[in-house]
Enzyme design. Structure first.
Site, short mmCIF file in Angstrom:
data_model
loop_
_atom_site.label_atom_id
_atom_site.label_comp_id
_atom_site.label_asym_id
_atom_site.label_seq_id
_atom_site.Cartn_x
_atom_site.Cartn_y
_atom_site.Cartn_z
N CYS A 83 0.67 -1.30 -0.05
CA CYS A 83 0.06 0.04 -0.07
C CYS A 83 0.81 1.28 0.01
O CYS A 83 1.64 1.59 0.76
CB CYS A 83 -1.03 -0.11 1.08
N GLU A 111 -4.42 -5.06 15.26
CA GLU A 111 -4.20 -3.74 14.63
C GLU A 111 -5.73 -3.22 14.87
O GLU A 111 -6.73 -3.60 14.76
CB GLU A 111 -3.80 -3.82 13.16
N SER A 127 -2.20 -0.17 12.53
CA SER A 127 -1.76 -0.22 11.00
C SER A 127 -0.99 0.82 11.19
O SER A 127 -0.77 1.97 11.61
CB SER A 127 -2.94 -0.24 10.31
#
Length: 616
Positions: free
Chosen positions: A196, A496, A522
């Protein structure tokens, strides 16, 4: 002179059976006796950061073969934290790190490999392989799958918006955004293969392997889709053979992971991590890697670095004053060598380090820092690798170039020390009676208006309960959401908390509330989100004693976090628990695999590693 480990199976009449099996797997007679390089790939179709890695293993293997060694490829598992997020699947994410480390160890030791190349990318895969490399201490090179390109969506009103995965999560609960715009954001947030696009955990860790000296320049920032990445894989294959020969033929122990990953290297890695505002998960993983390296390195060491290193870069999810930067922008600014160069010029790096590609830090920066070094035309060309801006799940699918580089040290993506975003770095360790052994916060993602914060606790016995309260609008401005029993033992698995933080942001509470947990966050988390509270609730930490309405004071400048309840009252509460530290009214199925992890798991201040001494 060390002998090849593989001699155990490649030499001697009694190992004829082993060699027969090697021949059956494709090893030619002429190759028996050459160094065997284990190629630890992590291809899977579940994870966009890994879906393009199948051909990468072949590219690396061919480079190894051409350089005079024998590649043997295998795969590890890879969990997609984004897909596992927000449900019971996240319980498996952190434990998968240790399972990956074990699986690499098992394959290398079972087959007597001489060296290792790790093809990693996403959140727990790079850390797991890093733990294995430090544990095994054989010649090792890391090469990752590379970052995803940033997304771009044209909204219904014609607005063009650059975005990433976190936008798709937080915007989904913003009732002011239409369903059609949410669909457009969803369809465009993750446009290509790769990890990402922001400075989330995956990219943070891949950048840190550069600083630790175990990967080549550009490893953390060359886009997954770019043809330049293919050359990086080929170079990595050649490099692992070079350092393997240096060790076994020249008795050069400086190429081993523990010789490269020294205390000085870990300090430099943390300095870069803090300067770039990396994911808080990096602290967890570096502590775990240090433990595997048998290196004494703890939160106090990290806190010392955080006190002296400023924040020089703000990459998504952190927002810079001029807008949001992504990994493609970091690369255009010269990548990790440029950021290292700024730290070096600021006197903030330890120079007594080396890497798999350079004998000294000075050589490293001279060859690769486009701002202060004298890089070759080929090195400069590398930093011009740009996004293709075309949806693609294929590696090496484009060769676009930036016309110019971002060398603006005063207001660009990477700043110099004089123009730092803040004198305090992007990560901080807090201590106090609520977290006696420490907790961590990503200060780069916290609005400075709430660096000091005090409010009443809203206690949640799980992430699910916190999400429900946020979505039911039970959280008010000024509240401190406390999520407990989500630590390594208590979860188990240390989930997370991206959904709670994203939903707070989506509800407009991101700058007026705090969240404290013994779980983790996260790399996409922003806001006053404090994680890794140690000891965790399940280990009897103070967070287990918090009650609704208790005041909590957070002071980032002074690195403190306090539960404003007197010691006598806390002692009374602890006595009432009678040694039972467990969540109330939580219905959660915990598998045998997770129970086994919980039985050995330590709190986050030790990297949530397994302590086998707990087995008795």
């Amino acid at each position: 002179m060390p002998q090849l480990r593989s001699r155990t199976v490649t030499h001697g009449r009694n190992m004829a059976g082993a060699r027969a099996l090697m021949r059956a797997s494709g090893v030619a007679s002429a190759d028996i006796g050459k160094p065997i390089i284990a190629v630890a790939n992590s291809f899977t179709e579940f994870v966009p950061g890994h879906t393009h890695l199948a051909p990468v293993g072949r590219i690396v293997s061919e480079a190894i073969q051409a350089a005079g060694a024998v590649p043997r490829e295998f795969n590890t598992i890879a969990v997609d934290d984004g897909i596992a997020m927000g449900h019971g699947g996240m319980l498996y994410s952190l434990p998968s790190r240790d399972l990956i480390a074990d699986s690499v160890e098992y394959m290398v030791e079972a087959h007597c490999a001489d060296a290792l190349i790790c093809i990693s990318n996403c959140d727990k895969i790079t850390p797991g392989m890093l733990m294995a490399a430090m544990r095994l201490n054989i010649p090792t090179v890391f090469v990752s799958g590379g970052p995803m390109e940033a997304g771009k969506a044209t909204l219904v009103d014609g607005t063009v918006r650059k975005l990433d995965l976190v936008n798709a999560i937080s915007d989904a609960v913003d009732e002011s955004i239409s369903d059609e715009d949410i669909l457009r954001i969803e369809e465009n947030a993750c446009p290509t293969c790769g990890s990402c696009s922001g400075m989330f955990t995956a990219n943070s860790m891949n950048c840190l392997t550069e600083v630790l000296g175990l990967s080549l320049p550009g490893n953390g920032s060359v886009l997954a889709t770019h043809t330049a990445r293919k050359a990086l894989y080929e170079d990595a294959g050649r490099t692992v053979v070079e350092i393997t020969k240096r060790y076994y033929e020249q008795d050069d122990e400086t190429v081993l992971p523990r010789s490269i990953g020294t205390r000085a290297a870990f300090d430099n890695a943390m300095a870069l991590d803090i300067a770039m505002g990396g994911s808080t998960n990096t602290i967890l993983h570096l502590l775990a890697a240090a433990e595997e390296a048998e290196l004494a390195y703890d939160l106090d060491d990290i806190n010392e670095v955080s006190r002296r290193v400023p924040c020089l870069s703000k990459v998504a999810p952190n927002v810079a004053p001029g807008g949001t930067y992504y990994m493609e922008d970091v690369h255009r600014a010269g990548g990790i060598p440029a950021l290292l160069g700024e730290l070096h010029r600021g006197g903030l790096l330890n120079e007594d380090v080396h890497s798999v590609h350079s004998d000294t830090l000075a050589e490293w920066l001279k060859n690769w820092d486009v701002r202060g070094g004298s890089p070759s035309p080929e090195a400069i060309e590398l930093w011009h690798a740009a996004p293709g801006c075309v949806r693609s799940a294929t590696a090496f699918s484009q060769s676009e170039r930036w016309d110019t580089l971002d060398l603006d040290a005063a207001g660009g993506c990477i700043r110099d020390v004089e123009h730092a975003y803040s004198k305090d770095g992007g990560l901080a360790v807090l201590k106090g009676n609520l977290a006696v052994d420490g907790c961590v916060v990503k200060t780069a993602g916290v609005d400075e208006s709430i660096w000091t914060f005090e409010g009443p606790a809203v206690v949640c016995e799980s992430q699910d309960e916190a999400v429900d309260k946020i979505l039911r609008k039970e959280i008010e401005p000024g509240d401190v959401v406390v999520i407990r029993y989500e630590g390594p033992r208590g979860g188990p698995g240390m989930q997370e908390m991206l959904y709670p933080t994203s939903f707070l942001k989506g509800r407009g509470l991101g700058k007026v509330c705090a969240l404290v947990t013994d779980g983790r966050f996260s790399g996409g988390t922003s806001g006053l989100s404090i994680g890794h509270a140690s000891p965790e609730a399940a280990s009897g930490g103070t967070i287990a004693l918090v009650e609704d309405g208790d005041r909590i004071r957070i002071d980032i400048p002074n690195r403190s976090i306090e539960l404003l309840v007197d010691d006598a009252e806390l002692a009374t509460r602890r006595e009432a628990l009678n040694g039972v530290y467990a969540p109330k009214n939580r219905d959660r199925k915990v598998s045998a695999a997770l129970r086994a992890y919980a039985a050995m798991a330590t709190s986050a201040d030790r990297g949530a590693v397994r302590d086998v001494s707990k087995l008795g």
